[in-house]
Design an enzyme around this catalytic site. Sequence first.
Site, PDB file in Angstrom:
ATOM      1  N   ASP A 173       4.845  -6.675   1.719  1.00 46.08           N
ATOM      2  CA  ASP A 173       3.640  -6.803   0.910  1.00 46.08           C
ATOM      3  C   ASP A 173       4.019  -6.301  -0.487  1.00 46.08           C
ATOM      4  OD1 ASP A 173       0.766  -6.908   0.263  1.00 46.08           O
ATOM      5  OD2 ASP A 173       0.931  -4.726   0.255  1.00 46.08           O
ATOM      6  N   ASP A 207       1.504  -5.394  -3.510  1.00 42.20           N
ATOM      7  CA  ASP A 207       0.625  -4.427  -4.167  1.00 42.20           C
ATOM      8  C   ASP A 207       0.382  -3.202  -3.288  1.00 42.20           C
ATOM      9  OD1 ASP A 207       0.019  -6.166  -6.487  1.00 42.20           O
ATOM     10  OD2 ASP A 207      -0.828  -7.439  -4.931  1.00 42.20           O
ATOM     11  N   ASP A 245       0.884  -1.625   3.311  1.00 39.38           N
ATOM     12  CA  ASP A 245       0.151  -0.401   2.956  1.00 39.38           C
ATOM     13  C   ASP A 245      -1.295  -0.444   3.422  1.00 39.38           C
ATOM     14  OD1 ASP A 245      -1.667  -0.802   0.032  1.00 39.38           O
ATOM     15  OD2 ASP A 245      -0.463  -2.425   0.857  1.00 39.38           O
TER      16      ASP A 245
END
Length: 232
Positions: free
Chosen positions: A12, A14, A171
């Site tokens: 991922d 961001d 995240d």
Amino acid sequence: MSTLGPVAVIFDLDGTLVDSEPNYFEAGRQILAEQGVTDYTLADHERYVGISTQETLERWKERYGLRASLDELLAETNRRYLELARAATRVYPEMRKFVELLAGEGVSMAVASGSSSEAIEAILAGTGLGSWFTTVVSAQEVAHGKPAPDIFLEAARRLDTSPADCVVLEDSAPGSAAAHAAGMRCIAIPYVAAQADDPAFATAGLLVRGGQAEFTARAAFDWLVGSAAASS
């Protein structure tokens, strides 16, 4: 083949590879303020971590009764975000080290992000990460965003790798759920540490409960080596 076996790693972007959430918060705060919503806070923003830009805006239209069309909002949000991203986006130092460790082992890598393709490319170019990631998938290119598995399955397809051989770094809870739904192992590094007990994170093979403050490239790499040995 490397000591990691036939593994591919999907990142991922961001909040995982780069600390771009402050830029998304600021772009969103500006957009909402222009639409008359002046009390949008960082705590409000944290509800949307891990959700694509388009889906976030769809929820805002419903929640705040925004008058502008979704296309107008998306274009303006991306424009403002790109301005901020090009000015300053920080790569997490241990993530850069981890990418370099994987590259040294010849591991195939991809980025799979809820951001627009333009935003992903701008960040990868601006941070110097672009040379490591020739495979990039935006949520705009698949039917369903996270927590659906579409984006990770498309990344595996482009990497010509079985989902079972893919490891995802995420995240967010929706991202961890998407990795699990895709049949992939997951290293979860919660952006919002208070969300570490979210059930979606319980499916991760490795949960770094303290988030980026606790993540180290060496520990993640050693986990991958151990995981490869266990499955061989």
